[in-house]
Design a protein around this motif. Structure first.
Motif, PDB file in Angstrom:
ATOM      1  N   LEU A   1       1.101  -7.120   2.833  1.00  0.00           N
ATOM      2  CA  LEU A   1       0.221  -6.867   1.696  1.00  0.00           C
ATOM      3  C   LEU A   1      -1.234  -6.790   2.155  1.00  0.00           C
ATOM      4  O   LEU A   1      -1.970  -5.866   1.793  1.00  0.00           O
ATOM      5  CB  LEU A   1       0.379  -7.960   0.637  1.00  0.00           C
ATOM      6  CG  LEU A   1      -0.601  -7.900  -0.549  1.00  0.00           C
ATOM      7  CD1 LEU A   1      -0.479  -6.568  -1.279  1.00  0.00           C
ATOM      8  CD2 LEU A   1      -0.366  -9.067  -1.498  1.00  0.00           C
ATOM      9  N   VAL A   2      -1.655  -7.748   2.976  1.00  0.00           N
ATOM     10  CA  VAL A   2      -3.033  -7.783   3.457  1.00  0.00           C
ATOM     11  C   VAL A   2      -3.350  -6.546   4.291  1.00  0.00           C
ATOM     12  O   VAL A   2      -4.419  -5.930   4.144  1.00  0.00           O
ATOM     13  CB  VAL A   2      -3.296  -9.074   4.266  1.00  0.00           C
ATOM     14  CG1 VAL A   2      -4.631  -8.999   4.998  1.00  0.00           C
ATOM     15  CG2 VAL A   2      -3.273 -10.294   3.346  1.00  0.00           C
ATOM     16  N   ALA A   3      -2.439  -6.165   5.179  1.00  0.00           N
ATOM     17  CA  ALA A   3      -2.652  -4.988   6.016  1.00  0.00           C
ATOM     18  C   ALA A   3      -2.815  -3.729   5.169  1.00  0.00           C
ATOM     19  O   ALA A   3      -3.665  -2.868   5.451  1.00  0.00           O
ATOM     20  CB  ALA A   3      -1.492  -4.820   6.995  1.00  0.00           C
ATOM     21  N   SER A   4      -2.021  -3.624   4.108  1.00  0.00           N
ATOM     22  CA  SER A   4      -2.115  -2.480   3.198  1.00  0.00           C
ATOM     23  C   SER A   4      -3.458  -2.472   2.476  1.00  0.00           C
ATOM     24  O   SER A   4      -4.097  -1.420   2.338  1.00  0.00           O
ATOM     25  CB  SER A   4      -0.969  -2.525   2.190  1.00  0.00           C
ATOM     26  OG  SER A   4      -1.121  -1.532   1.202  1.00  0.00           O
ATOM     27  N   LEU A   5      -3.900  -3.637   2.031  1.00  0.00           N
ATOM     28  CA  LEU A   5      -5.172  -3.731   1.310  1.00  0.00           C
ATOM     29  C   LEU A   5      -6.355  -3.413   2.213  1.00  0.00           C
ATOM     30  O   LEU A   5      -7.317  -2.766   1.798  1.00  0.00           O
ATOM     31  CB  LEU A   5      -5.332  -5.128   0.707  1.00  0.00           C
ATOM     32  CG  LEU A   5      -4.351  -5.498  -0.415  1.00  0.00           C
ATOM     33  CD1 LEU A   5      -4.492  -6.966  -0.795  1.00  0.00           C
ATOM     34  CD2 LEU A   5      -4.573  -4.610  -1.634  1.00  0.00           C
ATOM     35  N   LYS A   6      -6.277  -3.858   3.467  1.00  0.00           N
ATOM     36  CA  LYS A   6      -7.393  -3.649   4.396  1.00  0.00           C
ATOM     37  C   LYS A   6      -7.653  -2.162   4.635  1.00  0.00           C
ATOM     38  O   LYS A   6      -8.790  -1.762   4.919  1.00  0.00           O
ATOM     39  CB  LYS A   6      -7.108  -4.358   5.728  1.00  0.00           C
ATOM     40  CG  LYS A   6      -8.284  -4.346   6.687  1.00  0.00           C
ATOM     41  CD  LYS A   6      -9.521  -5.044   6.099  1.00  0.00           C
ATOM     42  CE  LYS A   6     -10.674  -5.052   7.085  1.00  0.00           C
ATOM     43  NZ  LYS A   6     -11.891  -5.671   6.517  1.00  0.00           N
ATOM     44  N   LYS A   7      -6.633  -1.331   4.507  1.00  0.00           N
ATOM     45  CA  LYS A   7      -6.804   0.108   4.693  1.00  0.00           C
ATOM     46  C   LYS A   7      -7.568   0.744   3.535  1.00  0.00           C
ATOM     47  O   LYS A   7      -8.054   1.873   3.645  1.00  0.00           O
ATOM     48  CB  LYS A   7      -5.430   0.788   4.818  1.00  0.00           C
ATOM     49  CG  LYS A   7      -4.658   0.398   6.073  1.00  0.00           C
ATOM     50  CD  LYS A   7      -3.271   1.024   6.075  1.00  0.00           C
ATOM     51  CE  LYS A   7      -2.470   0.597   7.305  1.00  0.00           C
ATOM     52  NZ  LYS A   7      -1.098   1.143   7.266  1.00  0.00           N
ATOM     53  N   GLN A   8      -7.676   0.002   2.409  1.00  0.00           N
ATOM     54  CA  GLN A   8      -8.271   0.570   1.208  1.00  0.00           C
ATOM     55  C   GLN A   8      -9.674   0.062   0.901  1.00  0.00           C
ATOM     56  O   GLN A   8     -10.385   0.669   0.087  1.00  0.00           O
ATOM     57  CB  GLN A   8      -7.374   0.256  -0.001  1.00  0.00           C
ATOM     58  CG  GLN A   8      -5.937   0.703   0.146  1.00  0.00           C
ATOM     59  CD  GLN A   8      -5.069   0.226  -1.010  1.00  0.00           C
ATOM     60  OE1 GLN A   8      -5.340   0.539  -2.172  1.00  0.00           O
ATOM     61  NE2 GLN A   8      -4.027  -0.546  -0.700  1.00  0.00           N
ATOM     62  N   VAL A   9     -10.085  -1.047   1.527  1.00  0.00           N
ATOM     63  CA  VAL A   9     -11.325  -1.708   1.119  1.00  0.00           C
ATOM     64  C   VAL A   9     -12.174  -2.113   2.329  1.00  0.00           C
ATOM     65  O   VAL A   9     -11.756  -1.982   3.479  1.00  0.00           O
ATOM     66  CB  VAL A   9     -11.017  -2.963   0.271  1.00  0.00           C
ATOM     67  CG1 VAL A   9     -10.195  -2.594  -0.960  1.00  0.00           C
ATOM     68  CG2 VAL A   9     -10.291  -4.021   1.103  1.00  0.00           C
ATOM     69  N   ASP A  10     -13.355  -2.640   2.035  1.00  0.00           N
ATOM     70  CA  ASP A  10     -14.241  -3.144   3.084  1.00  0.00           C
ATOM     71  C   ASP A  10     -13.929  -4.596   3.442  1.00  0.00           C
ATOM     72  O   ASP A  10     -13.899  -4.963   4.617  1.00  0.00           O
ATOM     73  CB  ASP A  10     -15.704  -3.058   2.613  1.00  0.00           C
ATOM     74  CG  ASP A  10     -16.111  -1.650   2.230  1.00  0.00           C
ATOM     75  OD1 ASP A  10     -15.907  -0.749   3.055  1.00  0.00           O
ATOM     76  OD2 ASP A  10     -16.615  -1.453   1.109  1.00  0.00           O
ATOM     77  N   ILE A  11     -13.711  -5.429   2.424  1.00  0.00           N
ATOM     78  CA  ILE A  11     -13.534  -6.868   2.616  1.00  0.00           C
ATOM     79  C   ILE A  11     -12.277  -7.337   1.889  1.00  0.00           C
ATOM     80  O   ILE A  11     -12.106  -7.056   0.699  1.00  0.00           O
ATOM     81  CB  ILE A  11     -14.749  -7.665   2.081  1.00  0.00           C
ATOM     82  CG1 ILE A  11     -16.043  -7.243   2.793  1.00  0.00           C
ATOM     83  CG2 ILE A  11     -14.523  -9.174   2.232  1.00  0.00           C
ATOM     84  CD1 ILE A  11     -16.115  -7.598   4.258  1.00  0.00           C
ATOM     85  N   VAL A  12     -11.410  -8.069   2.602  1.00  0.00           N
ATOM     86  CA  VAL A  12     -10.211  -8.654   1.993  1.00  0.00           C
ATOM     87  C   VAL A  12     -10.391 -10.173   1.911  1.00  0.00           C
ATOM     88  O   VAL A  12     -10.594 -10.840   2.924  1.00  0.00           O
ATOM     89  CB  VAL A  12      -8.941  -8.331   2.800  1.00  0.00           C
ATOM     90  CG1 VAL A  12      -7.727  -9.030   2.190  1.00  0.00           C
ATOM     91  CG2 VAL A  12      -8.706  -6.831   2.850  1.00  0.00           C
ATOM     92  N   ILE A  13     -10.299 -10.703   0.697  1.00  0.00           N
ATOM     93  CA  ILE A  13     -10.382 -12.142   0.449  1.00  0.00           C
ATOM     94  C   ILE A  13      -8.992 -12.650   0.110  1.00  0.00           C
ATOM     95  O   ILE A  13      -8.339 -12.118  -0.790  1.00  0.00           O
ATOM     96  CB  ILE A  13     -11.342 -12.452  -0.717  1.00  0.00           C
ATOM     97  CG1 ILE A  13     -12.744 -11.905  -0.418  1.00  0.00           C
ATOM     98  CG2 ILE A  13     -11.395 -13.952  -1.000  1.00  0.00           C
ATOM     99  CD1 ILE A  13     -13.680 -11.952  -1.614  1.00  0.00           C
ATOM    100  N   VAL A  14      -8.540 -13.667   0.832  1.00  0.00           N
ATOM    101  CA  VAL A  14      -7.226 -14.265   0.586  1.00  0.00           C
ATOM    102  C   VAL A  14      -7.412 -15.695   0.109  1.00  0.00           C
ATOM    103  O   VAL A  14      -8.198 -16.458   0.671  1.00  0.00           O
ATOM    104  CB  VAL A  14      -6.356 -14.249   1.861  1.00  0.00           C
ATOM    105  CG1 VAL A  14      -5.051 -15.012   1.638  1.00  0.00           C
ATOM    106  CG2 VAL A  14      -6.056 -12.815   2.290  1.00  0.00           C
ATOM    107  N   SER A  15      -6.680 -16.046  -0.929  1.00  0.00           N
ATOM    108  CA  SER A  15      -6.695 -17.407  -1.463  1.00  0.00           C
ATOM    109  C   SER A  15      -5.284 -17.978  -1.379  1.00  0.00           C
ATOM    110  O   SER A  15      -4.307 -17.241  -1.528  1.00  0.00           O
ATOM    111  CB  SER A  15      -7.169 -17.379  -2.921  1.00  0.00           C
ATOM    112  OG  SER A  15      -6.778 -18.541  -3.620  1.00  0.00           O
TER     113      SER A  15
END
Length: 366
Positions: free
Chosen positions: A203-217
């Motif tokens: 999920l994180v890898a997929s999101l990183k391709k779409q945005v500048d900053i990924v925040i995980v909680s």
């Protein structure tokens, strides 16, 4: 003259070639323009304010568990510190005006931990400045699907970004020209699982391709003073698997996360910088009214003011220590207990760390 005409033909041909590269002609002579990609430049420093568990008062089992000011002054003593591009916290409960909890059937409601804040309390978070909330925890589902759906409805109306339930594992949004993705995990029913690290990484890898900053909680680990340390192992609490928060945090950073913010143990834990990315393993009880224990280490917590560069790498963090008690509620702790606790636990749990703790600031050693 012949040389001049030859040169003119060459220049004309080059101009035509360049135009043809920028425009394609269909059979119907329709001009299709091909845009040149533009490089996005985002701000040099990103400010993230992060706190832990928040529950401003529950009307269940009776309104005696609501604060006397109806919650409006919950954040008044720390308001000046809740300012950033991102202001994050964990919503430890649901918004719901009425109803009983199925988890309390057959038990004394006065000793059953089920939290529902009145709908109107949502605006208190908005006014305080919170714009990103985790709803991945063990209390947002205290009143089943009705509570979860109503909580989502309130947050949508207030335009507060949130994630963590199975039907909303992530949120993508833009603030001040920076594109963020936020995703949240927990070991609880109807939440995105902290225990399935491979799935979290995808999920994180997929999101990183779409945005500048990924925040995980994440909401994970054992609870209370006996669980202050990061063990680097799977944590079991009351026979429940609460995840391996160390493996999880490292895994999502390997996959592209820029910052990892933990909560759940109700006490302050160590911090870490891994691959230039910041991890807070537990931000403790930040603003919790009513049935929450505030004794000892449960009664103090950090308010982190994180600074990241445009790549999401950690620069430094200012730590405002706060404390709670039943009478004064949430106040700033001038003795800096949370900062000192973070320093002690970090040096013990991560002796290899390259962090400097000085003047309530966490930074990298030179």
């Amino acid at each position: 003259m012949k040389k001049f005409l030859s040169l003119l033909l060459i220049v004309s041909g080059l101009a035509y070639f360049l135009m043809s590269c920028q425009n394609k002609t269909t059979k119907n002579d329709t001009i299709v323009k091909i845009d040149t990609p533009k490089l996005r430049k985002i701000k040099d420093t990103i400010n993230i304010v992060a706190v832990g568990d928040m529950m401003l008062g529950s009307a269940f089992p009776s309104k005696t568990n609501l604060p006397p000011d109806d919650g409006v002054n919950s954040f008044i003593n720390v308001a000046e510190y809740l300012k950033g591009d991102i202001v994050f916290g964990n919503l430890e409960g649901c918004f719901l005006n009425s109803g009983n909890s199925s988890k309390c059937i057959g038990s004394n409601p006065n000793s059953c931990y089920a939290f529902r804040m009145p709908d109107s309390y949502g605006a208190i978070f908005k006014t305080a400045g919170f714009n990103v909330l985790s709803i991945a925890n063990n209390h947002v589902g205290d009143f089943d699907a009705r509570g979860r759906k109503n909580t989502a409805k309130i947050l949508d109306l207030l335009q507060i970004n949130y994630a963590g339930q199975l039907n909303k594992p992530f949120d993508i949004f833009e603030i001040d020209s920076v594109k963020y993705a936020f995703c949240a995990f927990a070991p609880n029913e109807n939440t995105v699982s902290i225990k399935n690290i491979d799935s979290a990484k995808k999920l994180v890898a997929s999101l990183k391709k779409q945005v500048d900053i990924v925040i995980v909680s994440f909401h994970g680990g054992g609870e209370g003073a006996n669980f202050e340390h990061v063990t680097r192992k799977t944590e079991i609490f009351y026979k429940e698997n609460r995840g391996n928060v160390y493996a999880f945090a490292h895994g999502v950073i390997d996959a592209g996360a820029d910052v990892v913010l933990g909560h759940g143990p109700h006490v302050t834990r160590a911090v870490e910088v891994y691959k230039n990315k910041f991890i807070a393993y537990s931000l403790g009880n930040f603003c919790t009214y009513g049935m929450f224990s505030l004794k000892g280490s449960n009664g103090f917590a950090p308010l982190l003011q994180l600074k990241l560069n445009a790549k999401g790498d950690f620069l430094f963090a200012d730590v405002i220590s706060v404390k709670q008690d039943k009478i004064n509620r949430l106040t700033v702790d001038i003795t800096n207990t949370a900062f000192k606790k973070i320093q002690t636990l970090t040096n013990f749990d991560f002796p290899e760390n390259q962090l400097k703790f000085e003047n309530n600031k966490i930074s990298l050693k030179n």
